[in-house]
Design an enzyme around this catalytic site. Structure first.
Site, short mmCIF file in Angstrom:
data_model
loop_
_atom_site.label_atom_id
_atom_site.label_comp_id
_atom_site.label_asym_id
_atom_site.label_seq_id
_atom_site.Cartn_x
_atom_site.Cartn_y
_atom_site.Cartn_z
N SER A 214 -1.34 16.56 6.24
CA SER A 214 -0.87 16.12 4.92
C SER A 214 -0.41 17.34 4.14
O SER A 214 -0.79 18.47 4.50
CB SER A 214 -2.05 15.46 4.18
OG SER A 214 -1.76 15.27 2.82
N TYR B 9 -10.75 15.09 1.00
CA TYR B 9 -9.60 14.75 1.86
C TYR B 9 -8.84 16.03 2.21
O TYR B 9 -8.48 16.26 3.37
CB TYR B 9 -8.70 13.77 1.11
CG TYR B 9 -7.45 13.34 1.84
CD1 TYR B 9 -7.49 12.37 2.84
CD2 TYR B 9 -6.20 13.88 1.51
CE1 TYR B 9 -6.34 11.96 3.50
CE2 TYR B 9 -5.05 13.49 2.16
CZ TYR B 9 -5.12 12.52 3.15
OH TYR B 9 -3.98 12.12 3.79
N1 NAD Z 1 0.55 7.78 2.79
C1 NAD Z 1 0.55 9.04 2.40
O1 NAD Z 1 0.91 9.37 1.25
C2 NAD Z 1 0.11 10.13 3.34
C3 NAD Z 1 0.38 11.45 2.99
C4 NAD Z 1 -0.03 12.47 3.84
C5 NAD Z 1 -0.68 12.17 5.01
N2 NAD Z 1 -0.94 10.86 5.33
C6 NAD Z 1 -1.65 10.61 6.58
O2 NAD Z 1 -0.87 9.77 7.40
C7 NAD Z 1 -1.72 9.03 8.29
C8 NAD Z 1 -1.38 7.54 8.18
O3 NAD Z 1 -1.71 7.15 6.85
P1 NAD Z 1 -1.07 5.86 6.14
O4 NAD Z 1 -0.50 6.32 4.87
O5 NAD Z 1 -0.24 5.09 7.08
O6 NAD Z 1 -2.41 5.06 5.77
P2 NAD Z 1 -2.95 3.63 6.22
O7 NAD Z 1 -4.22 3.43 5.48
O8 NAD Z 1 -1.89 2.62 6.04
O9 NAD Z 1 -3.22 3.82 7.77
C9 NAD Z 1 -4.39 4.46 8.24
C10 NAD Z 1 -4.59 4.05 9.69
O10 NAD Z 1 -5.81 4.67 10.15
C11 NAD Z 1 -6.59 3.66 10.78
N3 NAD Z 1 -8.02 3.97 10.70
C12 NAD Z 1 -8.77 4.13 9.58
N4 NAD Z 1 -10.06 4.33 9.91
C13 NAD Z 1 -10.12 4.30 11.28
C14 NAD Z 1 -11.18 4.42 12.21
N5 NAD Z 1 -12.46 4.61 11.85
N6 NAD Z 1 -10.87 4.34 13.54
C15 NAD Z 1 -9.61 4.14 13.95
N7 NAD Z 1 -8.56 4.00 13.10
C16 NAD Z 1 -8.83 4.07 11.77
C17 NAD Z 1 -6.28 2.39 10.00
O11 NAD Z 1 -6.69 1.23 10.71
C18 NAD Z 1 -4.79 2.54 9.85
O12 NAD Z 1 -4.12 2.10 11.00
C19 NAD Z 1 -3.14 9.39 7.87
O13 NAD Z 1 -3.62 10.43 8.67
C20 NAD Z 1 -2.97 9.89 6.44
O14 NAD Z 1 -4.03 10.75 6.05
C21 NAD Z 1 -0.56 9.84 4.52
#
Ligand code: NAD
Length: 267
Positions: free
Chosen positions: A137, A150
């Site tokens: 991130s 985080y």
């Molecule tokens: N959305 C943002 O602004 C953003 C920014 C930077 C990084 N990210 C990162 O991108 C990645 C995807 O995030 P997103 O925005 O799609 O969020 P999201 O919440 O839509 O997706 C998160 C995913 O992780 C899975 N997950 C959560 N806990 C779990 C567990 N215990 N075991 C297995 N799977 C699990 C969920 O089922 C889901 O598929 C993450 O690593 C997040 O930290 C997101």
């Protein structure tokens, strides 16, 4: 890496960014796709299978906090697909009220998934090499005060992935590593973000700050993740911000002084 004909493992493939990445990957005529996640959207899975009959797609339920689940998921994938070329560690949690779970999912889980995948991919263990993509991130690039837990977990992902990309490891395993650092991306992870900060008693000010941060769509972020998989070199740290890819040059702050003996051993 040219993705055509490759086998891909995607962790978190039913999340906001994950679903869009899966859709982008399926456009690339990949041979096999294993989706590891805690959740499944059966209708979407059926639709993907119908639209892409030439790709073997399957879902493997996996809780990334459970090492036994990780082991079972990779074992089942190796049995079904024979081998895999690309792993994307894309699961994640943003909730600073849940300290242990945040570290377990975002950091320990990514480390365990990576090391387990390497057991199958490492050339020195009979694997074919490949690419491991860890989703960190922008909060994994610098301290992010509003989400300190985080940010700590994601900084760990960035450091772990950069360490694994070292030529010392690459020469041995043939597995490259890239770190993806998305900026604000519109997905469920940002829902109620002002209630998931490190100190919710600053809530009112947090809401104002968060509501002003510019974001990108999950589609745009996913397109750039897949672009990075196709083009990035081993060790790249890529910030995916507002639809653009920025390759970052992170300097080494400590340059160890080696004595002659150690230098000879390392070189
Ligand atoms: N959305 C943002 O602004 C953003 C920014 C930077 C990084 N990210 C990162 O991108 C990645 C995807 O995030 P997103 O925005 O799609 O969020 P999201 O919440 O839509 O997706 C998160 C995913 O992780 C899975 N997950 C959560 N806990 C779990 C567990 N215990 N075991 C297995 N799977 C699990 C969920 O089922 C889901 O598929 C993450 O690593 C997040 O930290 C997101």
């Amino acid at each position: 890496m040219d993705l055509e004909g490759k086998n891909v493992v995607y962790l978190g493939g039913f999340g906001g960014i994950g679903k869009k990445c899966v859709q982008e990957l399926l456009k690339k005529q990949i041979k096999g796709l294993a989706i590891f996640d805690l959740i499944v959207d059966d209708d979407l899975l059926a639709e993907w299978k119908k639209q892409h009959p030439d790709t073997e797609i399957f879902y493997q339920k996996m809780d990334i906090t459970q090492k036994s689940d990780i082991d079972a998921a990779y074992k089942a994938t190796a049995e079904k697909l024979g081998h895999f070329d690309v792993v994307v560690n894309g699961s994640g949690l943003l909730d600073d009220r849940r300290i242990e779970l945040t570290i377990q999912i975002n950091l320990v889980g990514v480390i365990n998934s990576t090391l387990t995948a390497l057991e199958y991919m490492d050339k020195s263990k009979g694997g074919r090499g490949g690419l491991i993509v860890n989703i960190s991130s922008v909060a994994g690039l610098q301290p992010t005060p509003l989400m300190a837990i985080y940010s700590t977990s994601k900084t760990g992902v960035t450091t772990f992935t950069r360490a694994m990309a070292s030529p010392i490891h690459y020469a041995h395993s043939g597995v490259g590593f890239i770190t993806i650092c998305p900026g604000y991306t519109n997905t469920g992870i940002l829902k109620d973000i002002d209630k998931k900060t490190t100190f919710p008693f600053y809530e009112t000010r947090m809401r104002t700050v968060f509501s002003k941060v510019k974001g990108q769509t999950a589609e745009v972020c996913a397109r750039n993740i897949v672009n990075a998989i196709e083009t990035a070199k081993n060790g790249a740290v890529l910030m995916l911000e507002l639809g653009e890819i920025h390759e970052l040059d992170i300097p080494n702050l400590w340059n160890p002084q080696l004595d002659d003996c150690v230098f000879v051993c390392l070189s």
